[in-house]
Design a protein around this motif. Sequence first.
Motif, PDB file in Angstrom:
ATOM      1  N   MET A   1      -5.269 -14.545   9.564  1.00  0.00           N
ATOM      2  CA  MET A   1      -5.021 -15.489   8.461  1.00  0.00           C
ATOM      3  C   MET A   1      -3.539 -15.774   8.366  1.00  0.00           C
ATOM      4  SD  MET A   1      -6.128 -15.162   4.437  1.00  0.00           S
ATOM      5  CE  MET A   1      -7.845 -14.944   4.888  1.00  0.00           C
ATOM      6  N   ALA A   2      -3.195 -16.985   8.102  1.00  0.00           N
ATOM      7  CA  ALA A   2      -1.791 -17.353   8.050  1.00  0.00           C
ATOM      8  C   ALA A   2      -1.112 -16.648   6.908  1.00  0.00           C
ATOM      9  CB  ALA A   2      -1.651 -18.871   7.877  1.00  0.00           C
ATOM     10  N   GLU A   3       0.159 -16.351   7.133  1.00  0.00           N
ATOM     11  CA  GLU A   3       0.919 -15.622   6.127  1.00  0.00           C
ATOM     12  C   GLU A   3       0.993 -16.404   4.819  1.00  0.00           C
ATOM     13  OE1 GLU A   3       5.564 -14.382   5.415  1.00  0.00           O
ATOM     14  OE2 GLU A   3       4.767 -14.379   7.455  1.00  0.00           O
ATOM     15  N   GLY A   4       1.069 -17.726   4.894  1.00  0.00           N
ATOM     16  CA  GLY A   4       1.210 -18.539   3.695  1.00  0.00           C
ATOM     17  C   GLY A   4      -0.023 -18.524   2.810  1.00  0.00           C
ATOM     18  N   ASN A   5      -1.199 -18.126   3.342  1.00  0.00           N
ATOM     19  CA  ASN A   5      -2.422 -18.108   2.568  1.00  0.00           C
ATOM     20  C   ASN A   5      -2.567 -16.842   1.731  1.00  0.00           C
ATOM     21  OD1 ASN A   5      -3.128 -20.557   3.625  1.00  0.00           O
ATOM     22  ND2 ASN A   5      -4.326 -19.692   5.306  1.00  0.00           N
ATOM     23  N   HIS A   6      -1.630 -15.919   1.813  1.00  0.00           N
ATOM     24  CA  HIS A   6      -1.682 -14.678   1.062  1.00  0.00           C
ATOM     25  C   HIS A   6      -0.738 -14.762  -0.131  1.00  0.00           C
ATOM     26  CE1 HIS A   6      -4.060 -12.329   3.957  1.00  0.00           C
ATOM     27  NE2 HIS A   6      -3.434 -13.036   4.882  1.00  0.00           N
ATOM     28  N   SER A   7      -1.094 -14.025  -1.165  1.00  0.00           N
ATOM     29  CA  SER A   7      -0.164 -13.889  -2.291  1.00  0.00           C
ATOM     30  C   SER A   7       0.897 -12.866  -1.916  1.00  0.00           C
ATOM     31  CB  SER A   7      -0.918 -13.435  -3.542  1.00  0.00           C
ATOM     32  OG  SER A   7      -1.577 -12.203  -3.312  1.00  0.00           O
ATOM     33  N   ILE A   8       2.138 -13.136  -2.292  1.00  0.00           N
ATOM     34  CA  ILE A   8       3.253 -12.268  -1.945  1.00  0.00           C
ATOM     35  C   ILE A   8       3.294 -11.081  -2.917  1.00  0.00           C
ATOM     36  CG2 ILE A   8       5.740 -12.129  -1.592  1.00  0.00           C
ATOM     37  CD1 ILE A   8       4.211 -13.852   0.408  1.00  0.00           C
ATOM     38  N   VAL A   9       3.453  -9.890  -2.378  1.00  0.00           N
ATOM     39  CA  VAL A   9       3.497  -8.674  -3.192  1.00  0.00           C
ATOM     40  C   VAL A   9       4.872  -8.542  -3.836  1.00  0.00           C
ATOM     41  CG1 VAL A   9       3.464  -6.144  -3.099  1.00  0.00           C
ATOM     42  CG2 VAL A   9       1.765  -7.455  -1.830  1.00  0.00           C
ATOM     43  N   THR A  10       4.903  -8.327  -5.137  1.00  0.00           N
ATOM     44  CA  THR A  10       6.164  -8.130  -5.860  1.00  0.00           C
ATOM     45  C   THR A  10       6.311  -6.711  -6.381  1.00  0.00           C
ATOM     46  OG1 THR A  10       5.151  -8.890  -7.926  1.00  0.00           O
ATOM     47  CG2 THR A  10       6.271 -10.542  -6.562  1.00  0.00           C
ATOM     48  N   GLU A  11       5.206  -5.953  -6.381  1.00  0.00           N
ATOM     49  CA  GLU A  11       5.256  -4.561  -6.795  1.00  0.00           C
ATOM     50  C   GLU A  11       4.132  -3.800  -6.129  1.00  0.00           C
ATOM     51  OE1 GLU A  11       2.613  -4.741 -10.925  1.00  0.00           O
ATOM     52  OE2 GLU A  11       4.772  -4.410 -11.037  1.00  0.00           O
ATOM     53  N   PHE A  12       4.262  -2.492  -6.083  1.00  0.00           N
ATOM     54  CA  PHE A  12       3.242  -1.625  -5.506  1.00  0.00           C
ATOM     55  C   PHE A  12       2.653  -0.745  -6.599  1.00  0.00           C
ATOM     56  CE2 PHE A  12       6.114  -2.498  -1.920  1.00  0.00           C
ATOM     57  CZ  PHE A  12       5.205  -2.960  -0.977  1.00  0.00           C
ATOM     58  N   ILE A  13       1.454  -0.233  -6.318  1.00  0.00           N
ATOM     59  CA  ILE A  13       0.783   0.680  -7.241  1.00  0.00           C
ATOM     60  C   ILE A  13       0.535   1.998  -6.522  1.00  0.00           C
ATOM     61  CG2 ILE A  13      -1.271   1.095  -8.641  1.00  0.00           C
ATOM     62  CD1 ILE A  13      -1.593  -1.937  -8.856  1.00  0.00           C
TER      63      ILE A  13
ATOM     64  N   LEU B   1       9.131  -7.286   6.429  1.00  0.00           N
ATOM     65  CA  LEU B   1       7.757  -7.565   6.842  1.00  0.00           C
ATOM     66  C   LEU B   1       7.013  -8.318   5.748  1.00  0.00           C
ATOM     67  CD1 LEU B   1       6.738  -4.153   8.507  1.00  0.00           C
ATOM     68  CD2 LEU B   1       7.509  -6.244   9.625  1.00  0.00           C
ATOM     69  N   PRO B   2       6.022  -9.130   6.128  1.00  0.00           N
ATOM     70  CA  PRO B   2       5.224  -9.844   5.117  1.00  0.00           C
ATOM     71  C   PRO B   2       4.227  -8.896   4.449  1.00  0.00           C
ATOM     72  CG  PRO B   2       4.413 -10.336   7.318  1.00  0.00           C
ATOM     73  CD  PRO B   2       5.640  -9.501   7.509  1.00  0.00           C
ATOM     74  N   TYR B   3       4.364  -8.691   3.149  1.00  0.00           N
ATOM     75  CA  TYR B   3       3.452  -7.841   2.393  1.00  0.00           C
ATOM     76  C   TYR B   3       2.616  -8.744   1.482  1.00  0.00           C
ATOM     77  CZ  TYR B   3       6.383  -4.056   4.038  1.00  0.00           C
ATOM     78  OH  TYR B   3       7.065  -3.180   4.846  1.00  0.00           O
TER      79      TYR B   3
ATOM     80  N   ILE C   1       3.764   2.314   3.070  1.00  0.00           N
ATOM     81  CA  ILE C   1       4.204   0.934   2.848  1.00  0.00           C
ATOM     82  C   ILE C   1       3.826   0.033   4.014  1.00  0.00           C
ATOM     83  CG2 ILE C   1       6.231  -0.547   2.590  1.00  0.00           C
ATOM     84  CD1 ILE C   1       7.581   1.650   1.040  1.00  0.00           C
ATOM     85  N   THR C   2       4.139   0.443   5.229  1.00  0.00           N
ATOM     86  CA  THR C   2       3.957  -0.453   6.383  1.00  0.00           C
ATOM     87  C   THR C   2       2.491  -0.707   6.705  1.00  0.00           C
ATOM     88  OG1 THR C   2       4.236   1.442   7.881  1.00  0.00           O
ATOM     89  CG2 THR C   2       6.188   0.093   7.417  1.00  0.00           C
ATOM     90  N   THR C   3       1.583   0.174   6.295  1.00  0.00           N
ATOM     91  CA  THR C   3       0.159  -0.104   6.514  1.00  0.00           C
ATOM     92  C   THR C   3      -0.320  -1.270   5.662  1.00  0.00           C
ATOM     93  OG1 THR C   3      -0.339   1.640   4.891  1.00  0.00           O
ATOM     94  CG2 THR C   3      -0.504   2.231   7.217  1.00  0.00           C
ATOM     95  N   LEU C   4       0.458  -1.662   4.656  1.00  0.00           N
ATOM     96  CA  LEU C   4       0.095  -2.794   3.797  1.00  0.00           C
ATOM     97  C   LEU C   4       0.658  -4.108   4.321  1.00  0.00           C
ATOM     98  CD1 LEU C   4       0.696  -1.181   0.280  1.00  0.00           C
ATOM     99  CD2 LEU C   4      -1.433  -1.294   1.594  1.00  0.00           C
ATOM    100  N   ALA C   5       1.450  -4.062   5.371  1.00  0.00           N
ATOM    101  CA  ALA C   5       2.046  -5.283   5.922  1.00  0.00           C
ATOM    102  C   ALA C   5       0.997  -6.119   6.631  1.00  0.00           C
ATOM    103  CB  ALA C   5       3.180  -4.935   6.874  1.00  0.00           C
TER     104      ALA C   5
END
Length: 325
Positions: free
Chosen positions: A1-13, A167-169, A185-189
């Motif tokens: 899926m294209a990177e632009g189709n994802h919502s950008i992560v601003t925080e982690f839980i 990286l794109p998260y 963290i990187t497994t969420l990229a």
Amino acid sequence: MAEGNHSIVTEFILTGFPGLHPEYQGLAAAVLFLVYFLTLTGNATFLFLFATDCKLHKPMYYIILNLSVCDILFSTTTLPKIISKYWFQSGNISFTACFVQMYLVHYLGTVNSYILFIMALDRYLAICHPLRYPLVLKNSTIHILSVGAWIIAKAGPLMLVIRAYPLPYCASNIINHCYCDHIGITTLACTDRAPYGFPAFVLAMFMLLGPLAFIIFSYCSIIITVLNIANLQGRLKSLSTCSTQLVIISLYYLPRCFVYLASNVGIEFNADMRIVIIMLYSLFPPMINPCIYCLRAKDMRESLWQQLNKRTVLNKIHILSISGK
């Protein structure tokens, strides 16, 4: 899926322990807070004794000084956030703060490994080359090695952050851990992790196994030297001088080596068990280290009892002065 189709992560839980039932979250927070309190109290006690007793200004205690500072910083980096999650349901951490925590976790872990290397060097020279020890390992030498450890340790974790941050998260922002680390963290990229995961693994092995290789060599040399001592009393005395450091080193390295070995031979843990093991080897040594070197080291025991007796005498004088009024 294209990177632009994802919502950008601003925080982690941070999930903490994923399988922990809500009714036990308060207990978990209390236990973690107790661990944090004991870690701060024990290491602060050593720092106070070191600052007030000139007899402790020896190479071995300068090494432990660095270890105590590192333990306090590591616990302060990791524990307050997970405690607030379970006490105040505040498991969110901002994007930048998560990377700062990741850097500090790996940086302080690397410093700890280098300090244990210096500790093994101290015992190796003291037992295998006792005549050269006071000439080679002076306080000034320990200062140089310690400062070098704190400076050199910056490079590896900084490289991890520099490579992971851009990286794109997107999509999931849930980290199955009690704190932010490189794997979590990187497994969420939203990209192939292999080009980033393998160099990070190699770097971790270098930082862990490099000092460990010398530690194993040094203690093998120490054992051979001790076995060549004809006097049984001399053997026991030589072993007692390095037993404290050996316990501290074992607490740091053995659980880590077990986890790395288990993951490579196919032994799998569920998420909760894995996190519990990681938390044990990350947080138990900083809490127990002060007890080990306070109870095992004669100078430390004498300094501690001296301070306690001084406080007792001062309290008695204060009580007598009040009653005499």
